[in-house]
Every structure is written in structure tokens, then in C-alpha cells.
Design a protein around this motif. Structure first.
Motif, PDB file in Angstrom:
ATOM      1  N   GLU A  28       0.838  -1.201   0.000  1.00  0.00           N
ATOM      2  CA  GLU A  28       0.000   0.000   0.000  1.00  0.00           C
ATOM      3  C   GLU A  28       0.871   1.248   0.000  1.00  0.00           C
ATOM      4  N   LEU A  29       0.398   2.263  -0.724  1.00  0.00           N
ATOM      5  CA  LEU A  29       1.003   3.587  -0.740  1.00  0.00           C
ATOM      6  C   LEU A  29      -0.049   4.558  -0.215  1.00  0.00           C
ATOM      7  N   VAL A 118       4.480  10.552   2.685  1.00  0.00           N
ATOM      8  CA  VAL A 118       4.270   9.333   1.892  1.00  0.00           C
ATOM      9  C   VAL A 118       4.596   8.141   2.780  1.00  0.00           C
ATOM     10  N   THR A 119       3.625   7.262   2.993  1.00  0.00           N
ATOM     11  CA  THR A 119       3.801   6.083   3.839  1.00  0.00           C
ATOM     12  C   THR A 119       3.622   4.842   2.991  1.00  0.00           C
ATOM     13  N   LEU A 120       4.597   3.940   3.031  1.00  0.00           N
ATOM     14  CA  LEU A 120       4.564   2.679   2.280  1.00  0.00           C
ATOM     15  C   LEU A 120       4.467   1.517   3.247  1.00  0.00           C
ATOM     16  N   THR A 121       3.615   0.544   2.913  1.00  0.00           N
ATOM     17  CA  THR A 121       3.409  -0.624   3.761  1.00  0.00           C
ATOM     18  C   THR A 121       3.765  -1.877   2.990  1.00  0.00           C
ATOM     19  N   GLU A 122       4.586  -2.719   3.585  1.00  0.00           N
ATOM     20  CA  GLU A 122       4.983  -3.970   2.943  1.00  0.00           C
ATOM     21  C   GLU A 122       3.854  -4.993   3.021  1.00  0.00           C
ATOM     22  N   GLY A 123       3.915  -5.980   2.116  1.00  0.00           N
ATOM     23  CA  GLY A 123       2.949  -7.064   2.170  1.00  0.00           C
ATOM     24  C   GLY A 123       2.575  -7.567   0.801  1.00  0.00           C
TER      25      GLY A 123
END
Length: 462
Positions: A28-29, A118-123
């Protein structure tokens, strides 16, 4: 989290691109932003900042890397493979350089300071849904008059209604067709299939919102994106107008004399297929647009060139904006995208403030008859009878307008709203005739509120 900060000075470029990196394996961005709003002197615009997103395919004009636009309607948004905030397109988060695009709509004399997070989520990314779009036809009545509203906004841009809510309001307003026209995004296109039905044709498009005016891309193929990042002096509009037509759409300048910042139309009308003369509740800028359109009709008659049909739309965003006020009533061979567009392009249409108002307008001479948008091909000295049949217009006055100005004004219609008006002329005296219905308040020195108007019937030999 990546934080991007800066200050935009007055007179800076229309768009500012902020690059950031997306590493592999992101699910997710998410983007949020704030900006300062200092006090400004009366009459001076303050700060207003729009925002959007482009992916690794870049920011070149044409929008290959376009992933969404929310203008100033939201302070945050997200994008995933399987979902996205309205206004944005779901899809893979390919690793590489992405761009937040900022659009300083207005900038205070002190400048505009911003902060973008800007927040990036791994997965695991999930699957991107296959878009389903509404059909290009509905169950029509064959050759008939169909009612539509082609300028509407949902929560996919700066509206507050869902597509489903708009569909319900369109049906309540007696509409047969609508056109999706979000500001600078196509994200809603995949969300109209459940709204369409046998009784409602849903066409897809975009309101291309430039700094020099807005234009409807009306009835384009699903997913057609039309870039907006240019001004009239840049010389790009002709290219994107052709892009609209190549995608099966019509080019319709919207509210060309509106007074909001960037709303006034500056691109000319050489590329237009029609023009939005009446936008929402009838106001002085609509009156100016009507007069300018009529002046172009006179010029077209004088110079023997093609004329530009008029239409009207609600531009509804939220309560209390009324969907279908006004509405364009078009004579089409059937309730299909192609047939509706053909009728609009030919000008076989009139604009009415509601479903309750209906018109029949013809010109008869030498045993021949012509209707709205048509030509009565007879010699210049032929006696012609112009006839207008009206229903649903209580206490409205009829005006017949020609290239020589308004040549006939009736007494107010009865409270039943029904009536028939006949007027006799010749092609030598009137090269075209169009009808206006105005509310009783219009019978003074001011034009007053419009109830309906038609495209012209042309008189005389070609």
C-alpha cells in the motif's frame, strides 16, 4: 515514511512534481498533505493546493503514468493493487520513482508552504479487479426525445454523492441518460455498471479541468484519460480534443463564462462539438453565455459555416444541487451512446429546467417542415409559420429569437402551463429562429430566469 517539504512562490509553474522511491514488495502507498493558509488582504486569493499521483511510467504529457487526482477535495489518499481512494486507480505498486503532483490553484503573496507525507506498507499486493463498465445502450423507445444530464460529479472528484445516489436522483428527475464527468480522473468509470439499467444509459467521460477553462469529454470509451496540464498558449488543446473524438467522445466546453478561478474558456471553439450554455441554476454568467452563443450563430449564418449546438447540464456536486436541472432533451434514433451523441452533435435538442417541461418546435413553409436543429430549405420570400407547442411552463413567456434579435414575445402562458404560439416570417426576414421560455419575472427590464430554450431552426435555401 517519507516527508516532502517546500514552498511555492507566487508565479511558480502550474504543477510541481515531487519524486519519491517505491521499493519492491510494497502492498500500500498512502499520501497525506497539509499547507499553510496565511491571512491575505481583501480581494486577494489565498492558498489553495490540489494534489495527484503518477507512477513509475512518468509524468509526461498524455498521462501514461497517471494514477489519480483529487484536486483539493481530499487531504489524504491511498493506492493498492486491489483498491484505491475514489479519484485514484488501483493497480500494481511497481518499484521505482513515483511522483506526487501538486497543483497550486491559487498562491498567497506570502507563498505556499506544504508538507507531504508518503507512507509505504509492505505485504502481499492482492489482485487488481477487472473493471466492469456500463453497456453502451439501454432499452429505448426507438426514435424519440430522450432527457439527459451530462455534467455530474460523484465522490470520485469533488462531489459528495456516490454513483448509486446519482443514479437514483437521475431516475427521479426523469432522465434517460447521464454522463460521468469527474475532474481530471477516470476512476469512476469502473463504478457505474451497477447504476446503469434498461431505463438509464450511463455514458463515461471526464471534465478536463485546465487553468484556462473546463471541457467535457462526453461519452468516451471506458478508461479514456484526457490530460489537463496545459494552457491555451501552449498549443496542446487541439491534440487532446482529437484524442476525445478518437475515443468516441464529444468535445463540449463547460460553463465558458463562469467566474471561478480558471473556469473562463480561453481555447476558442474551433475544436468543439457543442457548448454548455446553461450550467446549474440559471445565473448571470449563463445569460452572458447564451448571448455569446447567439452571436456565434449570427456569425455562422453570415459566413456560411457550421454552427455550434448548445446544451445544458446540472454540474451537480452535492445537496442541494439538483440532478437534471437543467437537462438536455435530444431527439435520437434510440437510447444508445452513439445515437445520443449524434443527436447532440446535430443540435436536435432543447434545454429544459425539469422533466415537467416539454416543447415541440417546427417551421413550415411551401409544404415542407423542419424541426429543431434542421433547415427549412425554401426560397427567401417563402411565407413560413413557426409553431411552438409547450407544456409544463405555467406563467412563462415565449420569446422567438432570430439573427435580427428578439422579434416576438408572448403574453404569459396560463397556469396550466400549456399553450401554442405561432409566428409568421420569411427566410429573408429571419435566417434562423429559436425559442426561449422565461419565467414571469423575466417580463421586466432584466432578462430573468430561463425555463427552457431550443437550438435553432434554420430558414432558407442552403
Amino acid at each position: 515514511m517519507t516527508t516532502l517539504r517546500g514552498t511555492i512562490a507566487p508565479g511558480s509553474p502550474d504543477y510541481v512534481y515531487l519524486p519519491f522511491e517505491v521499493p519492491p514488495g510494497m502492498r500500500e502507498l498512502r499520501v497525506s498533505y497539509t499547507y499553510d493558509k496565511p491571512a491575505v488582504p481583501p480581494g486577494t486569493p489565498g492558498n489553495a493546493l490540489d494534489i495527484g499521483l503518477f507512477d513509475v511510467r512518468g509524468t509526461e504529457l498524455g498521462g501514461r503514468g497517471f494514477r489519480g487526482w483529487s484536486g483539493g477535495a481530499r487531504t489524504e489518499f491511498f493506492v493498492r493493487a486491489d483498491d484505491a481512494t475514489p479519484g485514484y486507480l488501483p493497480g500494481a505498486l511497481h518499484p521505482g520513482t513515483w511522483y506526487v503532483v501538486l497543483g497550486p490553484y491559487t498562491v498567497a503573496p506570502q507563498g505556499l508552504s506544504y508538507e507531504v507525507a508518503v507512507t509505504l506498507t509492505e505485504g502481499e499486493p492482492g489482485e487488481t479487479p477487472r473493471p466492469v463498465h456500463p453497456p453502451s445502450r439501454a432499452r429505448g423507445r426507438g426514435r424519440a426525445w430522450y432527457r439527459g444530464d451530462c455534467h455530474l460529479h460523484s465522490w470520485h472528484s469533488d462531489g459528495r454523492r456516490t454513483p448509486a445516489e446519482i443514479g437514483a436522483l437521475a431516475r427521479a428527475a426523469g432522465l434517460d441518460f447521464i454522463n460521468s464527468s469527474e475532474h481530471n480522473t477516470t476512476s469512476s468509470h469502473a463504478h457505474w455498471a451497477d447504476v446503469a439499467g434498461d431505463d438509464l444509459l450511463v455514458m463515461l467521460g471526464e471534465e478536463v479541468t485546465t487553468r484556462n477553462g473546463h471541457v467535457l469529454a462526453l461519452g468516451t470509451e471506458p478508461g479514456t484519460f484526457v490530460d489537463w496540464r496545459y494552457r491555451a498558449r501552449d498549443g496542446h488543446f487541439g491534440h487532446f480534443a482529437r484524442r476525445v473524438r478518437e475515443a468516441g467522445g464529444l468535445v463540449v466546453p463547460a460553463h465558458p463564462h463562469a467566474t471561478c478561478v480558471g473556469c473562463g474558456w480561453r481555447f476558442g471553439f474551433a475544436e468543439a462539438d457543442a457548448v454548455e450554455v446553461w450550467n446549474g441554476p440559471y445565473t448571470p454568467d449563463d445569460e452572458v453565455t447564451l448571448a455569446a452563443w447567439d452571436a456565434r450563430l449570427v456569425a455562422c449564418v453570415r459566413e456560411g459555416r457550421e454552427w455550434l449546438p448548445a446544451m445544458g447540464n446540472s454540474d451537480a456536486h452535492r445537496d442541494p444541487d439538483a440532478v437534471g436541472m437543467p437537462q438536455t432533451v435530444v431527439l435520437a434514433e434510440d437510447l444508445t451512446r452513439a445515437a445520443i451523441q449524434q443527436g447532440l452533435r446535430a443540435g436536435r435538442s432543447y434545454v429544459a429546467e425539469s422533466q415537467h417541461l416539454a416543447l415541440a418546435f417546427t417551421a413550415v413553409g411551401d409544404g415542407r417542415e423542419a424541426g429543431i436543429g434542421e433547415r427549412l430549405d425554401v426560397p427567401d420570400d417563402t411565407p413560413v409559420t413557426v409553431r411552438l407547442e409547450v407544456s409544463g411552463a405555467p406563467r412563462c413567456s415565449v420569446r422567438l429569437v432570430t439573427d435580427q434579435g428578439t422579434l416576438f414575445t408572448s403574453e404569459p402562458l396560463p397556469v396550466s402551463g400549456e399553450g401554442v404560439v405561432e409566428w409568421r416570417t420569411t427566410p429573408a426576414h429571419a435566417a434562423y429562429v429559436r425559442a426561449e421560455l422565461r419565467h414571469e419575472t423575466a417580463l421586466g427590464p432584466l432578462p430573468g430566469a430561463m425555463a427552457a430554450f431550443t437550438n435553432p431552426v434554420f430558414l432558407g435555401a442552403t
